[in-house]
Design a protein around this motif. Structure first.
Motif, PDB file in Angstrom:
ATOM      1  N   ASN A   1       0.715  -1.139  -0.037  1.00  0.00           N
ATOM      2  CA  ASN A   1      -0.135  -0.011   0.162  1.00  0.00           C
ATOM      3  C   ASN A   1       0.908   1.025  -0.036  1.00  0.00           C
ATOM      4  OD1 ASN A   1      -2.470  -1.287  -0.244  1.00  0.00           O
ATOM      5  ND2 ASN A   1      -2.659  -1.483   2.080  1.00  0.00           N
TER       6      ASN A   1
ATOM      7  N   ASP B   1      -3.673   4.207  -7.213  1.00  0.00           N
ATOM      8  CA  ASP B   1      -4.847   4.512  -7.288  1.00  0.00           C
ATOM      9  C   ASP B   1      -5.511   5.894  -8.034  1.00  0.00           C
ATOM     10  OD1 ASP B   1      -6.424   2.602  -6.111  1.00  0.00           O
ATOM     11  OD2 ASP B   1      -5.498   2.962  -4.045  1.00  0.00           O
TER      12      ASP B   1
ATOM     13  N   LYS C   1      -5.889   4.814 -11.673  1.00  0.00           N
ATOM     14  CA  LYS C   1      -7.039   3.766 -11.648  1.00  0.00           C
ATOM     15  C   LYS C   1      -8.401   4.528 -11.441  1.00  0.00           C
ATOM     16  CE  LYS C   1      -6.993   0.049  -9.523  1.00  0.00           C
ATOM     17  NZ  LYS C   1      -6.907  -1.071  -8.417  1.00  0.00           N
ATOM     18  N   ALA C   2      -8.477   5.300 -10.590  1.00  0.00           N
ATOM     19  CA  ALA C   2      -9.634   6.458 -10.275  1.00  0.00           C
ATOM     20  C   ALA C   2     -10.054   6.980 -11.639  1.00  0.00           C
ATOM     21  CB  ALA C   2      -9.475   7.125  -9.228  1.00  0.00           C
TER      22      ALA C   2
ATOM     23  N   GLY D   1      -8.843  10.009  -7.053  1.00  0.00           N
ATOM     24  CA  GLY D   1      -7.717   9.128  -7.029  1.00  0.00           C
ATOM     25  C   GLY D   1      -6.649   9.546  -5.999  1.00  0.00           C
TER      26      GLY D   1
ATOM     27  N   ARG E   1      -8.221   8.634  -2.458  1.00  0.00           N
ATOM     28  CA  ARG E   1      -7.752   6.941  -2.168  1.00  0.00           C
ATOM     29  C   ARG E   1      -6.284   6.685  -2.064  1.00  0.00           C
ATOM     30  NH1 ARG E   1     -11.773   4.164  -6.922  1.00  0.00           N
ATOM     31  NH2 ARG E   1     -13.642   4.524  -5.994  1.00  0.00           N
ATOM     32  N   PHE E   2      -5.427   7.528  -2.665  1.00  0.00           N
ATOM     33  CA  PHE E   2      -3.849   7.380  -2.531  1.00  0.00           C
ATOM     34  C   PHE E   2      -3.526   7.962  -1.062  1.00  0.00           C
ATOM     35  CE2 PHE E   2      -0.077  10.113  -2.832  1.00  0.00           C
ATOM     36  CZ  PHE E   2       0.869   9.204  -2.591  1.00  0.00           C
TER      37      PHE E   2
ATOM     38  N   ARG F   1      -4.796   4.992   1.261  1.00  0.00           N
ATOM     39  CA  ARG F   1      -4.200   3.981   1.170  1.00  0.00           C
ATOM     40  C   ARG F   1      -2.739   3.902   1.756  1.00  0.00           C
ATOM     41  NH1 ARG F   1      -4.902  -0.862  -1.484  1.00  0.00           N
ATOM     42  NH2 ARG F   1      -6.772  -0.097  -2.667  1.00  0.00           N
TER      43      ARG F   1
ATOM     44  N   PRO G   1      -3.342  -2.694  -4.284  1.00  0.00           N
ATOM     45  CA  PRO G   1      -3.614  -1.527  -5.312  1.00  0.00           C
ATOM     46  C   PRO G   1      -3.788  -2.124  -6.450  1.00  0.00           C
ATOM     47  CG  PRO G   1      -1.927  -0.906  -4.029  1.00  0.00           C
ATOM     48  CD  PRO G   1      -2.128  -2.217  -3.679  1.00  0.00           C
TER      49      PRO G   1
ATOM     50  N   TRP H   1     -14.203   0.050  -4.200  1.00  0.00           N
ATOM     51  CA  TRP H   1     -13.386   0.609  -3.418  1.00  0.00           C
ATOM     52  C   TRP H   1     -13.962   0.801  -2.077  1.00  0.00           C
ATOM     53  CZ3 TRP H   1     -10.772   4.177  -0.509  1.00  0.00           C
ATOM     54  CH2 TRP H   1      -9.416   4.203  -0.318  1.00  0.00           C
TER      55      TRP H   1
END
Length: 142
Positions: free
Chosen positions: A62, A69, A72-73, A94, A97-98, A101, A125, A134
């Motif tokens: 992570n 992320d 990806k988002a 993103g 989320r980053f 994480r 991830p 998510w």
């Protein structure tokens, strides 16, 4: 021996002991992973395996790969809502989320010797492309 050398040796022994303890804590027989579970990390039994070494690896993963992320988002939002939403909303989602994480990764590294379930789904991830929404959840205790 000087105090400095003795202090370094004590610290090294302490770290080695903690790592050994985390790796070899006895597990219940019903939690032992089988070969099929290792090939299918999303399986029900694999999710029940809250081994300290898995948690430590998840934490490092992570922290190191959390930045994945962000794109990806952006891609997920772009595919669902279009390019403008992917660039704006996807970027901010993103980044959120980053950051989450990264924080959870540091927490899992610092507390890897306690058996807990996953806090963030997907667990890593870069999970295989099975559809997982998510989410952040309260870790389960064993």
């Amino acid at each position: 021996m000087s105090n400095r050398v003795l202090g370094k040796a004590t610290l090294a022994a302490l770290i080695a002991g903690i790592l050994w303890l985390g790796a070899y804590l006895p597990a219940r027989a019903d939690q032992a992973p089988g070969d099929r579970d290792l090939l299918n990390p999303m399986g029900v039994v694999a999710k029940a395996n809250h081994f300290p070494t898995r948690k430590l690896g998840r934490g490092f993963s992570n922290v190191i790969f959390g930045v994945v992320d962000i794109p990806k988002a952006m891609i997920q939002i772009n595919l669902t809502y279009g390019g403008a939403a992917g660039i704006t909303w996807g970027t901010f989602l993103g980044i959120k989320r980053f950051i989450m994480r990264e924080v959870v990764g540091v927490y899992e590294i610092c507390t890897f010797f306690f058996r807990q379930g996953t806090i963030i789904e997907p667990e890593f991830p870069f999970m295989p492309e099975q559809r997982i929404d998510w989410r952040v959840q309260h870790p389960t205790e064993d």
